[in-house]
Each structure stands twice: as C-alpha cells, then as structure tokens.
Design a protein around this motif. Sequence first.
Motif, short mmCIF file in Angstrom:
data_model
loop_
_atom_site.label_atom_id
_atom_site.label_comp_id
_atom_site.label_asym_id
_atom_site.label_seq_id
_atom_site.Cartn_x
_atom_site.Cartn_y
_atom_site.Cartn_z
N THR A 74 -6.92 5.98 -12.05
CA THR A 74 -6.15 4.69 -11.62
C THR A 74 -7.16 4.27 -10.50
O THR A 74 -7.46 4.81 -9.68
CB THR A 74 -4.71 4.89 -11.30
OG1 THR A 74 -4.10 5.18 -12.16
CG2 THR A 74 -4.34 3.69 -10.45
N TRP A 75 -7.64 3.09 -10.54
CA TRP A 75 -8.44 2.31 -9.62
C TRP A 75 -7.46 1.48 -8.69
O TRP A 75 -6.64 0.71 -9.02
CB TRP A 75 -9.70 1.55 -10.11
CG TRP A 75 -10.57 2.33 -10.90
CD1 TRP A 75 -10.71 2.24 -12.26
CD2 TRP A 75 -11.36 3.03 -10.52
NE1 TRP A 75 -11.62 2.88 -12.60
CE2 TRP A 75 -12.30 3.29 -11.75
CE3 TRP A 75 -11.89 3.56 -9.25
CZ2 TRP A 75 -13.35 4.54 -11.61
CZ3 TRP A 75 -12.93 4.67 -9.10
CH2 TRP A 75 -13.55 5.01 -10.41
N LEU A 76 -7.72 1.77 -7.47
CA LEU A 76 -6.74 0.94 -6.46
C LEU A 76 -7.88 -0.27 -5.75
O LEU A 76 -8.86 0.40 -5.22
CB LEU A 76 -6.20 1.83 -5.49
CG LEU A 76 -5.45 3.06 -5.90
CD1 LEU A 76 -4.58 3.82 -4.78
CD2 LEU A 76 -4.45 2.24 -6.87
N ASP A 77 -7.56 -1.28 -5.66
CA ASP A 77 -8.33 -2.53 -4.88
C ASP A 77 -7.68 -3.08 -3.77
O ASP A 77 -6.42 -3.55 -3.92
CB ASP A 77 -8.73 -3.55 -5.91
CG ASP A 77 -9.68 -4.53 -5.45
OD1 ASP A 77 -10.27 -4.27 -4.46
OD2 ASP A 77 -9.74 -5.61 -6.17
N ARG A 78 -8.15 -2.87 -2.60
CA ARG A 78 -7.66 -3.01 -1.48
C ARG A 78 -7.38 -4.83 -1.24
O ARG A 78 -8.73 -5.40 -1.37
CB ARG A 78 -8.04 -2.69 -0.23
CG ARG A 78 -7.95 -1.08 -0.09
CD ARG A 78 -8.73 -0.32 0.86
NE ARG A 78 -10.26 -0.43 0.37
CZ ARG A 78 -11.25 -1.07 1.23
NH1 ARG A 78 -11.09 -1.28 2.28
NH2 ARG A 78 -12.24 -1.11 0.71
N ALA B 228 1.66 2.31 -3.47
CA ALA B 228 0.84 2.46 -4.55
C ALA B 228 0.79 3.96 -5.19
O ALA B 228 1.28 4.97 -4.41
CB ALA B 228 -0.52 2.39 -3.89
N THR C 288 -9.42 4.88 -4.58
CA THR C 288 -9.82 3.36 -4.00
C THR C 288 -11.37 3.04 -4.50
O THR C 288 -12.20 3.78 -4.58
CB THR C 288 -9.48 3.35 -2.51
OG1 THR C 288 -8.46 3.92 -2.25
CG2 THR C 288 -10.03 1.99 -1.98
N ALA D 69 0.61 -1.26 -0.15
CA ALA D 69 0.06 -0.02 -0.01
C ALA D 69 0.91 1.13 -0.03
O ALA D 69 0.34 2.04 -0.65
CB ALA D 69 -0.98 -0.01 1.11
N VAL E 104 -2.12 -3.78 -2.11
CA VAL E 104 -3.31 -2.95 -3.38
C VAL E 104 -2.90 -3.22 -4.73
O VAL E 104 -1.56 -3.56 -5.19
CB VAL E 104 -2.75 -1.54 -3.08
CG1 VAL E 104 -3.76 -0.92 -4.18
CG2 VAL E 104 -3.37 -1.01 -1.60
N GLU E 105 -3.85 -3.80 -5.21
CA GLU E 105 -3.90 -3.99 -6.92
C GLU E 105 -4.23 -2.70 -7.41
O GLU E 105 -5.12 -2.03 -7.17
CB GLU E 105 -4.77 -4.98 -7.27
CG GLU E 105 -4.56 -5.37 -8.70
CD GLU E 105 -5.30 -6.71 -9.35
OE1 GLU E 105 -4.78 -7.06 -10.39
OE2 GLU E 105 -6.12 -7.28 -8.54
N VAL E 106 -3.32 -2.28 -8.36
CA VAL E 106 -3.26 -0.90 -9.31
C VAL E 106 -3.67 -1.28 -10.38
O VAL E 106 -3.13 -1.89 -11.24
CB VAL E 106 -1.96 -0.45 -9.16
CG1 VAL E 106 -1.90 0.98 -10.20
CG2 VAL E 106 -1.31 -0.23 -7.72
#
Length: 363
Positions: free
Chosen positions: A138-142, A30, A35, A27, A148-150
């Motif tokens: 950009t979308w961030l997935d926790r 990132a 998010t 994280a 975090v997946e970017v």
Amino acid sequence: MSIQQDLIEWQVQDVRCHRGGRMLVPAEQAPFGRTLPYRRFAGERPNSGCAEIVRSRGWIADLGQRGLGDLLLGLSAVTALREVSGDVPLHYSGPEAQLLRRCAVPLASAEHTTGPHVVRTGTRSPVRFRIDPQEHPTWLDRLGSGQVEVHAALPMRQYLAVEQSLGQRLSAETAPAPGFRSARAAQPWHVVFVAVPGRLRHLEFQLSGFAAVARELVGMVAAPWRFTVITARNTAGADDFDGLPADVLCEPDAAECVDLFASAELVVGTDSERTRLAALTERADGHGPQVVGLYSRHAHTKWTTGRAGHHAIATRFAQLLALADRSAEPAELTDETWAAQADLSPVPPALVAEFAARCAGWC
C-alpha cells in the motif's frame, strides 16, 4: 480535484460495508503501508528512472501465467507504460485473447496462446517489466494538514510502482486498470449475482444466500426485477431461485460476461475474477454497473479495482488483512483459528441487500 471524503476508521468490525473510491484519511487512521518518497498529491515527481530508455526501445509487460482475476488488476501496468510510449501498436499473447480484444487499451493484435499473459510493443529490443500484482505495498501519499491518501487497491499499487521505475509523474489519480467495453445499455432492475465460489467454498456466501438477497430486494421495491445468476459448474442449489424471475448460467465465458454485466444495474458477487470484470465493464456512456464484492479471506481494500462503483462487504478476517497490508497463506487460514472470522455465510442477506440497494441508488 474531487476526492471522496470517506474518513475510514481502521477498526475491525464483525462485518464491514465499504464504499468504493478514493480513500482520504487522517494520518492516525492510516493502515500499514509505505510512504511514497515524493508528495504526489502536491505535484512532486519521483526520482529519475528509465522513461527515456522505454520511449526509445519500447517495452514488454510480462504478467505471468496467473488467473484472469490477477490479469485484470495487473493491466494497470500496461496503462502506465502506454503513457510513456504513446500510441505505438501493442500486441497481446496469452490465454485471454478473446477478452483482451474488448479492452479499452487498443491492441493491434491479440493472439491466443497457452503461455503467460504478455502485452508488448512491436519494437526489436524492448525493456521487460515483470508484473507481479501482489509484490507492492500500500502506498501512502502525505497531503498535509495531517491527512494521507491511501493507495491500497492493487491496480494503483502497481501503477505507482511503474511510475517510480520510470521516474516520470503519470496522469492517473486512481483506478488505472483499463475497462472492457460493451455496446449494451443498462436494463432497469437487472441484477447479476456471481455465485462462483473460491478455493475454500465453505467460507463463501452460498447460492441460497444470493437467493435470499434477491427476495430481500424484491421486498424493498415493487419493480420489474430480473436476476441472472452465474454459478460454478455442477453446482447444486439453483432451485433456491424458484419463484424468482431468474436465469442461471454455469460459468459463461469471460468475454461473454462483458455484455451481461453491462446490461445490469447491480452486480453482487464473491471476490472472484468475474466480479472484478464486472467492476471494469464500461457501457458506451462510460458508466458501468454498481458492483458489491463479498470478501471472506482477501483484503477488501487490496483485491479490488479501486473504482468508485466497486464496493465491498468484508469479514473480520478480510479486514485484518487490509489493516496489516498482507495476504494470507493457505496454511494460515486454519478452520480451528480463523474459520469463524472468515466465514461469509452468517452475514444476513438483509444487510447485503440493503447495502447493495444503497450503492445502486434504490434506497
């Protein structure tokens, strides 16, 4: 589920060699982004949206009057909408009808027009989606455990934006832009260079640089090399490839390029529409060439297909834009301030050749 565990340190380097595929990072590393309001990786769904209306009425994806490069990345929205509507007949109208006939998304018709790129169902009152490939962050997935997946590549940005509008969890985990199919098989040791420059030509890798990369590759491995060079019209410098087994083509038609790219094991090119098309080219076995894009003034994590075989070499300026999650207006890229940071011409051909050879599995 397999994810490339490439822990990227978001620090600007003089030149960055970046491998393609999914980005999973701590994280604290990132980049700037937004998010997701739901934990997608954990199986959560977005809030309810217009999926039922789209299913009953059909849809129009209006991709505007943009260039081919934007169209290729924006077609991820068509992938998303097709998941909801199912196998209903789709129709394309726009200036790239010949190329779209080769798209993995099946089309009932493709009509050449001078207007915008439009893909639609044949229904009477479809829901209109205006597709702007640049407008989403950009979308961030926790993921938990501080990771975090970017989702920085433009196709996944657009796909996730449509997912949230629909209010339905879609199936793609990465790289949703559809491919372009060819019956050609890969020819061993065939390399294609896309030397078509962009607007600021003096910041791009020059034709002489691509010739130097070819010579570096030839010096690495004794093999039956073959090179094809795509250049802009009226480009001087083809003589740089004298003594190399090279064919030079002046901006062939995009639809014709699909078979050319399919026949290559490796494509190295400027960040241009044809380089993106190379990354979306699929042979009959589902594979395509390894592609290395050269990024001078566009974010290398944004203007990409996001596919595992689409890699990047990025200047300091391109890395800064990736970190800030933005694009540069022409007025911001002044030679006085940024030319040295955005210039690809000083990048050593040996570095490009070595990275490209590693991506192709030759060393």
